[in-house]
Design a protein around this motif. Sequence first.
Motif, PDB file in Angstrom:
ATOM      1  N   ILE A 173      38.867  81.329  38.342  1.00 28.62           N
ATOM      2  CA  ILE A 173      38.632  81.055  39.762  1.00 28.62           C
ATOM      3  C   ILE A 173      39.141  82.236  40.579  1.00 28.62           C
ATOM      4  N   ASN A 174      38.239  82.897  41.261  1.00 30.58           N
ATOM      5  CA  ASN A 174      38.623  84.029  42.106  1.00 30.58           C
ATOM      6  C   ASN A 174      39.318  83.533  43.373  1.00 30.58           C
ATOM      7  N   PHE A 175      40.077  84.430  44.007  1.00 31.66           N
ATOM      8  CA  PHE A 175      40.730  84.053  45.259  1.00 31.66           C
ATOM      9  C   PHE A 175      39.665  83.762  46.303  1.00 31.66           C
ATOM     10  N   PRO A 176      39.843  82.707  47.105  1.00 33.36           N
ATOM     11  CA  PRO A 176      38.805  82.307  48.061  1.00 33.36           C
ATOM     12  C   PRO A 176      38.493  83.386  49.091  1.00 33.36           C
ATOM     13  N   GLY A 177      37.245  83.411  49.537  1.00 32.16           N
ATOM     14  CA  GLY A 177      36.828  84.295  50.609  1.00 32.16           C
ATOM     15  C   GLY A 177      37.109  83.658  51.963  1.00 32.16           C
ATOM     16  N   PRO A 178      36.756  84.352  53.050  1.00 34.94           N
ATOM     17  CA  PRO A 178      37.077  83.867  54.404  1.00 34.94           C
ATOM     18  C   PRO A 178      36.526  82.481  54.720  1.00 34.94           C
ATOM     19  N   GLU A 179      35.307  82.182  54.283  1.00 35.40           N
ATOM     20  CA  GLU A 179      34.707  80.887  54.632  1.00 35.40           C
ATOM     21  C   GLU A 179      35.462  79.731  53.971  1.00 35.40           C
ATOM     22  N   ILE A 180      35.793  79.890  52.699  1.00 40.79           N
ATOM     23  CA  ILE A 180      36.519  78.818  52.009  1.00 40.79           C
ATOM     24  C   ILE A 180      37.934  78.702  52.554  1.00 40.79           C
ATOM     25  N   LEU A 181      38.566  79.838  52.860  1.00 36.46           N
ATOM     26  CA  LEU A 181      39.901  79.784  53.463  1.00 36.46           C
ATOM     27  C   LEU A 181      39.866  79.053  54.803  1.00 36.46           C
ATOM     28  N   MET A 182      38.803  79.261  55.566  1.00 36.16           N
ATOM     29  CA  MET A 182      38.670  78.566  56.843  1.00 36.16           C
ATOM     30  C   MET A 182      38.570  77.064  56.615  1.00 36.16           C
ATOM     31  N   ASP A 183      37.814  76.644  55.600  1.00 37.40           N
ATOM     32  CA  ASP A 183      37.709  75.210  55.282  1.00 37.40           C
ATOM     33  C   ASP A 183      39.070  74.641  54.911  1.00 37.40           C
ATOM     34  N   ILE A 184      39.839  75.417  54.119  1.00 33.84           N
ATOM     35  CA  ILE A 184      41.164  74.961  53.699  1.00 33.84           C
ATOM     36  C   ILE A 184      42.078  74.796  54.903  1.00 33.84           C
ATOM     37  N   LEU A 227      41.318  76.586  67.717  1.00 29.47           N
ATOM     38  CA  LEU A 227      42.210  77.730  67.559  1.00 29.47           C
ATOM     39  C   LEU A 227      41.528  78.844  66.768  1.00 29.47           C
ATOM     40  N   PRO A 228      41.872  80.102  67.081  1.00 27.17           N
ATOM     41  CA  PRO A 228      41.232  81.245  66.398  1.00 27.17           C
ATOM     42  C   PRO A 228      41.817  81.494  65.011  1.00 27.17           C
ATOM     43  N   PHE A 229      41.597  80.542  64.093  1.00 25.44           N
ATOM     44  CA  PHE A 229      42.089  80.710  62.735  1.00 25.44           C
ATOM     45  C   PHE A 229      41.518  81.958  62.074  1.00 25.44           C
ATOM     46  N   GLY A 230      40.280  82.311  62.440  1.00 27.25           N
ATOM     47  CA  GLY A 230      39.614  83.448  61.805  1.00 27.25           C
ATOM     48  C   GLY A 230      40.395  84.742  61.939  1.00 27.25           C
ATOM     49  N   HIS A 231      41.045  84.950  63.082  1.00 25.93           N
ATOM     50  CA  HIS A 231      41.834  86.172  63.278  1.00 25.93           C
ATOM     51  C   HIS A 231      43.004  86.212  62.294  1.00 25.93           C
ATOM     52  N   ALA A 232      43.662  85.085  62.113  1.00 31.93           N
ATOM     53  CA  ALA A 232      44.792  85.027  61.189  1.00 31.93           C
ATOM     54  C   ALA A 232      44.330  85.231  59.750  1.00 31.93           C
ATOM     55  N   ILE A 233      43.175  84.653  59.408  1.00 33.08           N
ATOM     56  CA  ILE A 233      42.651  84.808  58.043  1.00 33.08           C
ATOM     57  C   ILE A 233      42.289  86.262  57.768  1.00 33.08           C
ATOM     58  N   ASP A 234      41.644  86.914  58.722  1.00 28.32           N
ATOM     59  CA  ASP A 234      41.285  88.333  58.548  1.00 28.32           C
ATOM     60  C   ASP A 234      42.541  89.187  58.360  1.00 28.32           C
ATOM     61  N   MET A 235      43.554  88.906  59.143  1.00 29.18           N
ATOM     62  CA  MET A 235      44.808  89.661  59.051  1.00 29.18           C
ATOM     63  C   MET A 235      45.481  89.402  57.711  1.00 29.18           C
TER      64      MET A 235
END
Length: 315
Positions: free
Chosen positions: A212-223, A233-241
Amino acid sequence: MLQIDAIAKDLYKPSDDLLAAINTALFLQRPLLLSGEPGTGKTECADFVARQLKTAYPEIFKAEKALRYNTKSISQSTDLFYQYDAVGHFGDRDNSPKESFISFNGLGVALLKTHEINKDWMVFRNYQSDVVEQGIGHGSVVLIDEIDKAPRDFPNDLLAELEKPPFKFNIKELNDTQLTQNREKPIVIIITSNNEKGLPDAFLRRCVFHHINFPGPEILMDIIKTKLAGDDLPFGHAIDMFLQFRNMKNINKPPATSELVDWISCLKENKLLDSDLGNWQNATPEYREKIIKTLGVIAKNKADFKSLKDEIAGR
């Protein structure tokens, strides 16, 4: 033949390749061996399979969670099935039967659950609490977690037990009393490994393997949206960082998804989870200093902390 064809609604989102590996293991009746970094969803996969099988085959599977055996550095193959409390038996003054000092673990509990109530087994220490009271007469999913923590002989010693159903084991303390699975109630085995050390080839040949590879941005957003409230909330900015930090070449221990969840919680608590986070490189020194104060959540050693601190400070 067991198969997960149509996925019932679930928070766990397996990739197509992972689902194919699960179905292959079900078809071949072999253990599914999952590898990957901590936090990639290996353990959660076992509960996902349990939930899906319960939905697809309610007459066979009743539990929504897998039975779990946590592998230790001192684990022996028999521990997967049962443990004998020799110290307690030695100190017993009530002349209790030897069976009352035997407790069943993961695969042992699953095997007993494939049968209806057996009054002769009531004498075992946890038969009533972990088998009868948790539901009997059905199949189970069993998780053997972090098998690479065990001594090297552990997986080799499991070869015979995990070869093919019906599963069975002997209780040597009871003159090799043998307990055998009821074949009409399947037992599905999922094994996880963090790749801390290699596993024997003979053991690997008996498993269906998937990394299982480490999740990408979309799956991390779901988590994150599953774990934390606040869709606005702008979770995407934190995930990108976070992903930028993970991919830095001088990071020795890349943080996992659990650290991401905790870190975003800290950012939220410190009112840093805002639009400025998306442009943190150009933020004020005061803003970046506040971010630095949260790094203890995702940096787990002195060198990584310094690397992340220098990156945020722009040094």
